[in-house]
Motif scaffolding. Structure first.
Motif, PDB file in Angstrom:
ATOM      1  N   GLY A  58      38.642  36.837  69.100  1.00 32.66           N
ATOM      2  CA  GLY A  58      37.576  36.512  68.167  1.00 32.66           C
ATOM      3  C   GLY A  58      36.246  37.111  68.562  1.00 32.66           C
ATOM      4  O   GLY A  58      36.155  37.939  69.469  1.00 32.66           O
ATOM      5  N   ASP A  61      33.175  34.821  68.310  1.00 37.63           N
ATOM      6  CA  ASP A  61      32.237  33.702  68.262  1.00 37.63           C
ATOM      7  C   ASP A  61      31.316  33.740  69.477  1.00 37.63           C
ATOM      8  O   ASP A  61      31.677  34.252  70.538  1.00 37.63           O
ATOM      9  CB  ASP A  61      32.989  32.373  68.235  1.00 37.63           C
ATOM     10  CG  ASP A  61      33.776  32.184  66.944  1.00 37.63           C
ATOM     11  OD1 ASP A  61      33.358  32.774  65.932  1.00 37.63           O
ATOM     12  OD2 ASP A  61      34.791  31.477  66.971  1.00 37.63           O
ATOM     13  N   ASP A  62      30.134  33.138  69.321  1.00 35.85           N
ATOM     14  CA  ASP A  62      29.207  33.105  70.451  1.00 35.85           C
ATOM     15  C   ASP A  62      29.420  31.901  71.345  1.00 35.85           C
ATOM     16  O   ASP A  62      28.754  31.745  72.362  1.00 35.85           O
ATOM     17  CB  ASP A  62      27.754  33.173  69.975  1.00 35.85           C
ATOM     18  CG  ASP A  62      27.396  32.035  69.019  1.00 35.85           C
ATOM     19  OD1 ASP A  62      28.277  31.187  68.767  1.00 35.85           O
ATOM     20  OD2 ASP A  62      26.265  32.016  68.523  1.00 35.85           O
TER      21      ASP A  62
END
Length: 590
Positions: free
Chosen positions: A370, A372-373
């Motif tokens: 992915g 995402d942060d």
């Protein structure tokens, strides 16, 4: 013509000059009986030609190996001359005259004349005292259409007939060679072994054969023991007997780690027959995974990658703790840990890819999971390694392209250094280039992506640009670029120049050019695309040389239109479009 048995006419030496015309050893050579029959040379065999001959079986050590006789009949109206045989693991005789494999044919070798209408007997016998197993052998009969009157003719033939032979040697009706033991567990998994303590697991080994089996074990790491010892000394198991083995893990590390070890159980037994003995041996490997803990915690690792220069860092979720690079975290077994990825450039930074290591070997690589942060180690029960790539650029890829670009980066299909949207500087004050993933790609840059995809998808030994292969090829050259990737793609026929030995490397790639390159790249990757005509409203604007490729790309779902059923053939092709479509092509190779 009626068949009759006869003794072959054996001719020794070269024969009388002029008696029969010499054959040309390099012309009219065929390997097909049907084609030979058209020329009047017709052979038939009772069995075996282009098929299998089963000699049966025999006991090891006895005097009579398995054998069989088949017939060979010349049904044509012309003589054939048997000039050589190639024999492997069998003895072939014709009417009692033994033929063995010859390394150099010469004038002293008999030449059989197979006369029209005559039948000959081929006796095929296994070699004596072969190992107890099913053997596969072969031999060939090579014929000349005319009597070979010179030395060179004996090295060639006009017709070759090939035979495959099988036979079985047994020991008192048994071949042996099978794995004689079974284990109750194919692998062992030690979970959460506290450093300095001992954890044990047991399994059984059973002799399932009809013979005594000698067993020993070795290959264990220093912190493992088998029945209290580093190795299992040679132990004899009677037929049907079982024994229990205990593996003990006593890790002494000062911090937790994941270990993958292997126990090798080596077996040996001997079978007898006809007063002879043969040994059989082999190994069974039992994988052993040991996950150690320290104070009830498991150590996991996080790698921070900053493409094209330092681009960010990680913090705890509350922001109280900062992590700057490769870190290890001790997490209680079964618990989770979440971290926040923070770009230096708060406005333009973003997480390009988060990847998790597959397996425990550095050679295994990472799988993209992915972008995402927030990065989370979930329900930790074993060693986990995660890699985070933080990028700085004007903007991240479009949502529809982010996963494909993240996967491509994780696979190593591209590196952002020097790409639009990335910089090589060190922080928020670094000036960013005025470009991004949606900027047009040049012809040379597309070749770089395509070349890396090709090398990733193609086996190393089949890649003409790898290893020893690379020194034997000479890729085309262009006067306006020395790019290795451009030349490699030109060598494969994936790209061509624009005329006068030029490539126009800095020219913007158009959509129809991209379709043509992708189509040719699919071909060299062995991807079979359906032929189809494009169905866009602006088909008339597509160049004739690109129309078929555009149709292939559309039908395969690799390229689509720009909306309103428009393809825009002369429009620019972007970096993100390039990576996405190349990844779609890559997925078709898996």
């Amino acid at each position: 013509m009626a068949e009759e048995d006869c003794t072959p006419n054996i001719v020794i030496g070269g024969g009388s000059p002029g008696e029969r015309p010499p054959t040309d050893p390099y012309n009219d050579h065929i390997d097909d009986l049907a084609e030979a029959a058209e020329k009047g040379y017709a052979l038939s065999f009772s069995e075996g030609e282009n098929g299998s001959i089963d000699l049966g079986s025999a006991e090891y050590g006895y005097t009579t190996p398995p054998a069989k006789t088949i017939t060979m009949t010349n049904k044509g109206d012309k003589s054939l001359y048997l000039i050589s045989t190639g024999v492997y693991a069998v003895v072939v005789t014709i009417e009692g005259d033994e033929y063995k494999k010859q390394s150099n044919l010469n004038f002293d070798i008999p030449v059989y004349e197979l006369e029209p209408g005559h039948t000959y007997h081929l006796n095929i016998e296994a070699l004596p005292n072969m190992d107890a197993k099913t053997h596969r052998a072969s031999f060939s009969l090579d014929f000349s259409y005319t009597y070979p009157a010179n030395h060179s003719a004996l090295k060639a033939w006009d017709l070759s007939c090939d035979f495959e032979v099988t036979y079985t040697i047994t020991y008192d009706g048994d071949m042996g060679g099978d794995v004689p033991i079974t284990v109750s567990q194919e692998s062992l998994d030690f979970t959460a072994v506290e450093c300095g303590t001992t954890q044990e697991q047991t399994f059984t080994v059973t002799n399932t054969s009809d013979w005594e089996v000698e067993l020993r074990g070795y290959g264990l790491a220093s912190f493992l023991r088998i029945n209290g010892q580093k190795t299992l000394p040679t132990t004899t198991l009677a037929p049907g007997e079982s024994m229990t083995l205990t593996i003990a893990a006593t890790p002494a590390e000062t911090w937790s780690y994941s270990h993958d070890e292997e126990l090798e159980l080596e077996w040996l037994y001997r079978v007898e027959g006809g007063g002879n003995r043969q040994s059989h041996n082999g190994k069974i490997k039992i994988p052993i995974h040991v996950q150690t803990t320290k104070d009830g915690k498991i150590s996991v690792s996080l790698g921070l990658e900053s493409p094209a220069g330092p681009s960010g860092y990680l913090t705890s979720m509350d922001g109280a703790t900062t992590y700057w690079g490769n870190e290890r975290f001790d997490i209680p077994v079964g618990e989770s840990l979440s971290l926040k990825a923070v770009p230096f450039d708060k406005e333009h930074g973003y997480v390009l890819a988060v990847a998790k290591r597959r397996g425990n070997s550095d050679a295994d690589g990472y799988d993209y999971i992915g972008h995402d942060d927030v990065i989370t180690f979930e329900n930790v029960s074993g060693d986990q390694r995660i890699k985070v790539a933080i990028a700085s650029g004007q903007k991240p890829p479009a949502d529809w392209a982010r996963d494909a670009i993240g996967r491509a980066y994780t696979l190593g299909l591209f590196h952002p250094n020097g790409m639009p949207g990335f910089h090589g500087g060190g922080g928020v004050d670094t000036e960013l280039p005025g470009s991004s993933f949606d900027d047009p790609i040049s012809r040379a840059d597309f070749c770089k992506l395509a070349a890396q995809l090709y090398k990733t998808a193609v086996d190393y030994h089949e890649n003409p640009f790898s290893g020893a292969n690379a020194s034997s090829i000479e890729p085309p050259t262009f006067t306006d670029t020395s790019s290795r990737e451009v030349r490699e793609m030109a060598y494969l026929g994936v790209v061509t120049g624009v005329g006068a030995e030029t490539f126009d490397p800095d020219g913007q790639l158009t959509r129809e050019q991209a379709a043509a390159i992708l189509s040719r790249l699919a071909g060299v990757l062995g991807i079979d695309l359906d032929k189809a005509a494009p169905t866009f409203d602006d088909n008339g604007s597509i160049a004739s040389w690109a129309s078929e490729a555009v149709g292939e790309m559309q039908a395969a779902g690799i390229m689509s239109g720009l909306g309103n059923n428009q393809f825009g053939p002369q429009g620019p092709y972007s970096w993100e479009q390039s990576i996405v479509t190349l990844m779609r092509l890559y997925d078709m190779t898996l």
